[in-house]
Design an enzyme around this catalytic site. Structure first.
Site, PDB file in Angstrom:
ATOM      1  N   ASP A 294      14.895 -27.289   6.301  1.00  0.00           N
ATOM      2  CA  ASP A 294      15.383 -26.113   5.590  1.00  0.00           C
ATOM      3  C   ASP A 294      15.882 -25.102   6.601  1.00  0.00           C
ATOM      4  O   ASP A 294      15.258 -24.902   7.634  1.00  0.00           O
ATOM      5  CB  ASP A 294      14.238 -25.497   4.781  1.00  0.00           C
ATOM      6  CG  ASP A 294      14.107 -26.195   3.437  1.00  0.00           C
ATOM      7  OD1 ASP A 294      15.151 -26.566   2.889  1.00  0.00           O
ATOM      8  OD2 ASP A 294      12.970 -26.377   2.980  1.00  0.00           O
TER       9      ASP A 294
ATOM     10  N   ASP B 200      14.048   2.633   6.259  1.00  0.00           N
ATOM     11  CA  ASP B 200      14.110   1.243   5.796  1.00  0.00           C
ATOM     12  C   ASP B 200      13.173   0.384   6.650  1.00  0.00           C
ATOM     13  O   ASP B 200      13.439   0.123   7.815  1.00  0.00           O
ATOM     14  CB  ASP B 200      15.565   0.755   5.921  1.00  0.00           C
ATOM     15  CG  ASP B 200      15.758  -0.621   5.327  1.00  0.00           C
ATOM     16  OD1 ASP B 200      14.743  -1.253   4.964  1.00  0.00           O
ATOM     17  OD2 ASP B 200      16.920  -1.058   5.228  1.00  0.00           O
TER      18      ASP B 200
ATOM     19  N   GLU C 242      15.732  -6.053   8.433  1.00  0.00           N
ATOM     20  CA  GLU C 242      17.142  -5.729   8.606  1.00  0.00           C
ATOM     21  C   GLU C 242      17.300  -4.271   9.036  1.00  0.00           C
ATOM     22  O   GLU C 242      18.034  -3.960   9.974  1.00  0.00           O
ATOM     23  CB  GLU C 242      17.923  -5.958   7.290  1.00  0.00           C
ATOM     24  CG  GLU C 242      18.127  -7.402   6.909  1.00  0.00           C
ATOM     25  CD  GLU C 242      16.992  -7.957   6.066  1.00  0.00           C
ATOM     26  OE1 GLU C 242      15.928  -7.291   5.972  1.00  0.00           O
ATOM     27  OE2 GLU C 242      17.145  -9.065   5.519  1.00  0.00           O
TER      28      GLU C 242
ATOM     29  N   THR D 238      21.128  -0.085  -7.542  1.00  0.00           N
ATOM     30  CA  THR D 238      22.143   0.523  -6.660  1.00  0.00           C
ATOM     31  C   THR D 238      22.543  -0.399  -5.533  1.00  0.00           C
ATOM     32  O   THR D 238      23.661  -0.344  -5.032  1.00  0.00           O
ATOM     33  CB  THR D 238      21.618   1.828  -6.051  1.00  0.00           C
ATOM     34  OG1 THR D 238      20.455   1.499  -5.266  1.00  0.00           O
ATOM     35  CG2 THR D 238      21.266   2.840  -7.130  1.00  0.00           C
ATOM     36  N   ARG D 239      21.624  -1.265  -5.096  1.00  0.00           N
ATOM     37  CA  ARG D 239      21.833  -2.153  -3.951  1.00  0.00           C
ATOM     38  C   ARG D 239      22.278  -1.370  -2.730  1.00  0.00           C
ATOM     39  O   ARG D 239      23.129  -1.813  -1.952  1.00  0.00           O
ATOM     40  CB  ARG D 239      22.847  -3.262  -4.301  1.00  0.00           C
ATOM     41  CG  ARG D 239      22.287  -4.198  -5.369  1.00  0.00           C
ATOM     42  CD  ARG D 239      23.332  -5.083  -5.968  1.00  0.00           C
ATOM     43  NE  ARG D 239      23.812  -6.069  -5.001  1.00  0.00           N
ATOM     44  CZ  ARG D 239      25.058  -6.492  -4.958  1.00  0.00           C
ATOM     45  NH1 ARG D 239      25.957  -5.990  -5.772  1.00  0.00           N
ATOM     46  NH2 ARG D 239      25.413  -7.391  -4.087  1.00  0.00           N
ATOM     47  N   MET D 240      21.708  -0.205  -2.575  1.00  0.00           N
ATOM     48  CA  MET D 240      22.017   0.666  -1.438  1.00  0.00           C
ATOM     49  C   MET D 240      20.756   1.407  -1.058  1.00  0.00           C
ATOM     50  O   MET D 240      19.852   1.566  -1.862  1.00  0.00           O
ATOM     51  CB  MET D 240      23.069   1.717  -1.839  1.00  0.00           C
ATOM     52  CG  MET D 240      24.487   1.212  -1.927  1.00  0.00           C
ATOM     53  SD  MET D 240      25.602   2.588  -2.139  1.00  0.00           S
ATOM     54  CE  MET D 240      24.854   3.495  -3.463  1.00  0.00           C
ATOM     55  N   SER D 241      20.733   1.878   0.173  1.00  0.00           N
ATOM     56  CA  SER D 241      19.682   2.810   0.547  1.00  0.00           C
ATOM     57  C   SER D 241      20.314   3.821   1.505  1.00  0.00           C
ATOM     58  O   SER D 241      21.448   3.640   1.959  1.00  0.00           O
ATOM     59  CB  SER D 241      18.516   2.081   1.217  1.00  0.00           C
ATOM     60  OG  SER D 241      18.960   1.492   2.410  1.00  0.00           O
TER      61      SER D 241
END
Lengths: 692, 591
Positions: A311, A348, A352, A384-387
């Site tokens: 994998d 964050d 990432e 939102t897929r944002m920060s």
């Protein structure tokens, strides 16, 4: 080979632990039972020889004569003793190998305590009475009463009893981390578990049976080797049986003791004695690497693996994406983009996010003192897929390209045309682009790369040298997969992999005559795990996966496949090496025993020795000491090789031809020379003890 | 040793290495059913034969059915040959130098028939005193063709199994035998016979002639259809000569050229079959490895024997006799050797024929020096895999190959495989038992002969005892177990006081034991070879990778030689001690 990802290795239980030694010694004698010995044709022949020589000795003590008629009774006695010892040593090898597993089993057994299970309705029931399908509730501090699947809740579980790893792991309902094992302890929260085992057939029970070797059956190659050894034994029985009439024709009466000594010296006792120990030790080496092989056949097959399905995530790549580059839009300085990205990532805590902060530092940007202004962090949400952060009146955002573009448009801005080109390029290359915006302006893109684990290329090169092809399996698209495959050095890849595609790939490889190994954890991996020749299920995986595979990795480390292959190869090499050694030994034994047997044959006079005595090239003291020395050597070489057979001959990934040459030199030529030296040394002692 | 001697050996090797691949390629075409240049010549005849006997040559057989046909064919051949040999009195032209030839007794005939059926050609009888022309031509020579064809058929069938990619069939036995005889043995024998005739080998049906010898005493000179038998005798590793003294008889082997030519005929088919194997499994290198193994062992034997014989015997040295090369003499030990061949050609001949299960000789093995005489013993102890008999050498060495693969394969860390096919319990069982038969028959038969009172009473030399008697007996049964047919003399199964078998008597013990040994040691390994082919035929083939043990390189050749030598040496060393080794150590000649 060193593993890039450290493997949790169980501390090897010392062979010389007092209890193991005592038990092994006792077992060595218990195993003299002919019903046990008959399973091993070579050692059974030795035992019969020991019985006959012992009887001969008693006959001699009673005033009778041996078939040879001339041998002193002490000689018969010494041979008998050493033949018995040969069998005992062989038993000891097996007993020691079993002893280690048994000690482990005892440890496990001590954990299988009698627990009470709390049922869904609040009643309690002894754990041993739980049936498949029962629903139990386990709260913090309790032992999980049986193997099962979490159907509700989330909890941390201490699985050290099984895995040896002390850090608790998370188990939750749904998904691939739903399996729990009986005997492990819930350390926080509460879970509802559906029992999936039959009474008495828990994972722990199976594990105990396995390490103990209770269900040990001979593997296919072991059977084949046993047949070869039996065949050789048969040939030498013919040789020895006909030697008596030959001798009589040459006026030489060869006694039964000498004939049996010759027979035992010739038949492959060394490998015959160590064969089962080698097999047990192979399983044991896997257990020490925290892998449970559910059959010896699987261990053997792992040495034959031609194709490894790996994998991508977690095996080839670290599984988390790391920032590798800032790509500013026209008119934006790189440092400006870096600073904005850093600010947007400060809160964050994902790998990432942290990697963006780390990369920004390389642009000389220090961490800002957030207390100096008015900062409001905007966390990531699935909607939102944002920060980002609102800081000193500026709104900084980072996130998926389309989300950020939509956000900027809402602010009245417009995305520069270059943006889409960059987003597409990064996607093509297998990376993940994050757009960074300040208010209504898009500053640029952060290039997140899926990082390949260190040392993977070397590892794949080694595997290639071993003759094993690696295939990376990933859900990524073809372009992404191709890029990562190229960077990591893997031989081939399967992109956009579905469970069906995986299964089809395995079947296709097998149809081409290749043996396939793979790891898996999810329920949808189960068919592929069952189809693969070596299917290693992760312990963290689902029950279905654990039942489909023929090995379970308690550490849940997919890289371990490589070590499993090595253990399999080591097992086979050890068998082959000791077989070669055993057969090669015969040359010296002939030169020790035959001149001794024929010492008077066709001699010129009654006082002189046979012309054949010049073949006594080792210059052994006298005929009796020569035969005895050969038998003593034959016996003590077994305990001397026990450590090697338990440890295994080292495997080197240098290609089959080089490996064969190397082992032929060591065990073939070494096997011819060693007994010349050994027998001579023993003879010096024996001959002196006999008074020269 | 002389330059001339070595030159001949080197030229011989060059011819063998150069021509065997070409013949091998031709053989591969024949057995893969392809068209060859002889197809237009014999094709119609081949098809006619199949029609006449109701054989469907296209119908493939699995190993059991193949074996059944083979056994049936052999049984029929046995009965027919027995009938021919036992009805000699009815033969036409039954007048040999004024003597009518009766049949040899039943026990000798049993031995002879078994001997020729099994490609052994052990001869207790002497041809010119015992056999009519009908027996020689229609009886013995026919079986020399048939038994060689059977050997080749078994090798081809086993190879088909090894090379097979699907199914379990090994070919059609009757088609294989027919094609072997029509496309290989007959044309080659025909040409070879013509070459031999051109050099003076006899080919006639004349009466024996009577002439006065130098001493003035009348001598009967035997005649007969020699060349036609000589050709197949050599090509088919049969070895059974027309005359008692075999290839040392001037009518069988008149000069240096025929000697050279005969040795070449002896080796060409066994060597070519290796290349055929390479073609059939699709790898020249695999064939090269086996060829090298055989060549090295054979060449080693030639070198040792040549050096030993050229050095001369200990007795010569003890007596202070000249053993150097001088004008008109090659020096060395010439006892039992023909002057017209000298040492190099005698050694080349005898080493080759004992290695190939041919068993014909041009010099007396019992007169070799200790070391020189050890070479034929070693060749036989290696179970006929140094070239070996036509077909038998190939299928026997393949058993050793499988054994070597099993031991070596483990040492590279994979369950052993040969040409991609896994060697598992079943194959090992068949190989182990298959390789066990020759030692079993050789050792037990020798033990019976030397230790039983019946055995000892039957042979005069055994009654006397001593190492030479042991050597002779051991060699006799080793030779018969290996279907070789060469002898160390002294060992007799037939007492024929008069020409023509009148008042003759067989030694029942030696005849029956030897006949039984030959039959068992021939047909049991054949069954195992076919079974191995059958088991391997249907096996899944794994692709060859870096992790696979290679069977086509030098390391494997060394391993294979090691396994052959070790198994052979370990099996026969104790017995060899009591005969040839003790004789070599005491410095006596074999006589």
């Amino acid at each position: 080979m060193s593993t890039p990802q450290a493997t949790h290795e169980r501390a090897a239980i010392s062979l010389f632990r007092r209890d193991i030694v005592i038990r092994a010694l006792l077992d060595s004698f218990k195993k003299l039972d002919p019903r046990v010995q008959v399973r091993n044709p070579v050692m059974f022949v030795v035992e019969i020889g020991a019985v006959i020589t012992t009887v001969t000795w008693f006959i001699q003590l009673g005033g009778g004569k041996s078939l040879g008629g001339y041998e002193p009774s002490w000689f018969t006695f010494s041979i008998a003793i050493w033949l018995w010892l040969t069998v005992v040593f062989a038993n000891m090898a097996e007993a020691f190998a079993e002893g280690r597993g048994r000690a482990q089993a005892d440890t496990l057994r001590s954990m299988r305590k009698e627990t009470m299970a709390t049922m869904e309705d609040g009643t309690t029931r002894p754990a041993a009475e739980l049936q498949r399908g029962d629903i139990v509730v386990v709260v913090a501090g309790e032992l999980i009463p049986g193997d099962g699947t979490v159907i509700d809740g989330i909890a941390t579980v201490d699985e050290s009893a099984i895995t040896g790893e002390s850090a608790p792991v998370i188990r939750e309902s749904g998904g691939d981390r739903s399996a729990v094992t009986g005997g492990t302890r819930v350390t926080s929260d509460r879970i509802v578990v559906e029992i999936t085992q039959e009474p008495g057939k828990s994972f722990l029970d199976r594990m105990i049976a396995l390490v103990e070797g209770a269900e040990r059956r001979k593997t296919p190659n072991e059977i084949a080797l046993n047949i070869l050894l039996a065949g050789l034994t048969l040939i030498f029985m013919i040789v020895v049986a006909t030697l008596r009439p030959f001798g009589l024709f040459a006026h030489t009466a060869i006694s039964e003791t000498a004939l049996i000594a010759l027979l035992v010296a010739l038949i492959p006792t060394t490998i015959g004695a160590l064969l089962s120990a080698i097999g047990i030790a192979g399983m044991d080496r896997l257990v020490r690497r925290n892998v449970l092989a559910l059959s010896g056949r699987a261990v053997e097959a792992s040495g034959d693996v031609d194709v490894l399905l790996l994998d991508k995530t977690g095996t080839i790549t670290l599984g988390n994406r790391q920032a590798s580059e800032f790509i500013p839009m026209p008119g934006v300085a790189e440092a400006e983009l870096a600073e904005a990205a850093q600010l947007a990532s400060l809160a964050d805590e994902t790998p990432e996010g942290r990697s963006i902060v780390v990369l920004a530092k390389q642009y000389g940007i220090r961490e800002h003192d957030m207390s100096s202004g008015d900062a409001t962090f905007v966390p990531f949400t699935a909607q939102t897929r944002m920060s980002g952060v609102d800081w000193n009146g500026k709104q900084l955002r980072k996130g998926a390209g389309d989300s950020v573009i939509a956000w900027v448009r809402d602010q009245g801005g417009e995305a520069p045309p270059e943006l889409q080109a960059q987003l597409d390029r990064i996607g093509r290359e297998g990376g993940t682009p994050l757009a960074v915006a300040r208010d209504s302006q898009i500053l640029g893109v952060v290039y997140l790369k899926d990082t390949i684990k260190e040392g993977m290329r070397e590892r794949f090169d080694q595997l290639r040298a071993m003759g094993i092809r690696t295939v990376m399996v990933t859900g990524d698209n073809r372009l992404t997969a191709a890029k990562i495959a190229e960077e990591s050095g893997v031989d081939d890849f399967l992109a956009e992999a579905t469970p069906e595609a995986k299964l089809a790939l395995i079947k296709e490889q097998q149809a081409g005559g290749r043996l396939v190994a793979m790891t898996g954890d999810g329920t949808n991996d189960a068919p592929a795990l069952a189809q693969a020749d070596v299917g290693v299920a992760m312990n963290t995986g689902t029950q279905a996966a654990r039942e489909a595979g023929n090995m379970v990795d308690l550490d849940s480390n997919p890289t371990k496949l490589i070590e499993i292959v090595e253990v399999g190869k080591q097992l086979l090499i050890t068998r082959g090496a000791l077989t070669t050694f055993s057969i090669a030994n015969d040359v010296a034994k002939y030169f020790a025993i035959l001149p001794a047997i024929f010492v008077t044959t066709w001699a010129a006079s009654h006082t002189s020795k046979s012309p054949l005595w010049v073949l006594n090239v080792m210059k052994l003291g006298n005929p009796q000491s020569a035969i005895l020395s050969a038998i003593i050597f034959n016996a003590i070489v077994i305990p001397m090789l026990i450590p090697l057979s338990l440890r295994g001959v080292r495997y080197r990934p240098i290609g089959a031809s080089a490996l064969l040459r190397r082992n032929l030199w060591i065990y073939g030529l070494g096997g011819i020379i060693a007994p010349f030296v050994g027998i001579k040394a023993i003879d010096l002692i024996v001959h002196n003890l006999l008074g020269g | 040793m002389t330059v001339n001697g070595w030159l001949q050996i080197v030229i011989f090797c060059a011819l063998l290495i150069g021509l065997s691949p070409i013949v091998g390629g031709y053989l591969a075409k024949v057995y893969m059913g392809e068209r060859v240049f002889l197809t237009p010549v014999f094709g119609w005849f081949e098809r006619g034969l199949y029609r006449a006997f109701g054989v469907d040559a296209k119908r493939e057989q699995d190993w059991k059915s193949y074996a059944k046909s083979l056994l049936l064919f052999s049984l029929a051949g046995w009965l027919i040959l027995y009938l021919i040999l036992r009805t000699q009195t009815l033969d036409p032209w039954n007048n040999y130098g004024g003597v009518k030839f009766y049949s040899a007794p039943w026990n000798v005939t049993f031995n002879t028939v078994s001997s020729f059926l099994t490609n052994t050609n052990w001869q207790y009888y002497s041809g010119e005193d015992t056999m009519t022309y009908v027996s020689q031509m229609l009886g013995l020579t026919v079986q020399q063709f048939c038994s060689s064809a059977v050997g080749i058929a078994v090798a081809v069938a086993m190879i088909r199994g090894i090379a097979g990619r699907s199914g379990k069939n090994l070919g059609n036995f009757y088609a294989d035998v027919t094609r072997t005889i029509l496309y290989v043995l007959l044309p080659m024998s025909f040409i070879a016979a013509l070459v031999l005739v051109s050099q003076g080998v006899l080919q006639n049906l004349s009466h024996y002639t009577s002439v006065d010898g130098i001493s003035g005493i009348a001598q009967t000179i035997a005649q007969g259809p020699v060349a036609s038998m000589e050709a197949i005798k050599d090509l088919g590793s049969n070895g059974g000569g027309f005359f008692d003294v075999n290839a040392s008889h001037p009518f069988e082997n008149p000069n240096g050229f025929t000697n050279f030519f005969i040795v070449f005929m002896v080796l060409i088919l066994p060597a070519s079959l290796v290349w055929m194997y390479g073609r059939m499994v699709g790898s020249r290198r695999q064939a090269l490895a086996i060829f090298t193994t055989m060549f090295v062992m054979w060449f080693g034997g030639v070198t040792v024997a040549y050096a030993a014989e050229a050095h001369g015997s200990p007795a010569q040295h003890a007596a202070g006799l000249h053993t150097q090369v001088i004008a008109d003499s090659t020096g060395g030990n010439l006892e039992g050797k023909e002057q017209r061949f000298g040492i190099a050609d005698s050694v080349l001949f005898d080493v080759s024929t004992t290695a190939t299960s041919n068993g014909s000789v041009n010099s007396a093995l019992e007169s070799y020096t200790g070391l020189g005489g050890a070479v034929p013993f070693a060749n036989l102890s290696a179970s006929e895999v140094i070239w070996g008999g036509v077909g038998t050498g190939m299928y026997s060495i393949l058993m050793y190959v499988i054994l070597a693969v099993f031991i070596g394969g483990l040492m590279v860390g994979r369950t052993p495989e040969y040409l991609g096919k896994k060697i598992e319990a079943k194959e090992i069982k068949l190989v182990a038992i298959g390789l066990l038969i020759t030692p079993l028959t050789a050792l037990f038969a020798t033990a019976l002969a030397v230790a039983s009172s019946a055995g000892r009473a039957s042979i005069p030399s055994l009654a006397a005892g001593g190492p030479q008697a042991f050597s002779e007996s051991f060699y006799a049964y080793l030779s018969q177990s290996n279907n070789n047919g060469s002898a160390f003399a002294g060992y007799d199964g037939y007492n024929n006081p008069n020409v023509g078998n009148l008042h003759s008597a067989g030694v029942t013990f030696a005849d029956l034991l030897g006949g039984g040994v030959m039959l068992l040691a021939r047909y049991a390994p054949i069954l195992f070879a076919l079974a191995i082919g059958g088991v391997l035929a249907g096996k899944r083939v794994s692709p060859v990778g870096l992790g696979t043990m290679r069977t086509d390189n030098g390391t494997f050749v060394v391993l294979l030689i090691g396994v052959i030598v070790l198994v052979g040496a370990l099996t026969f060393f104790p017995a060899l001690l009591l005969g040839p080794i003790v004789q070599a150590l005491t410095g006596h000649l074999y006589s």
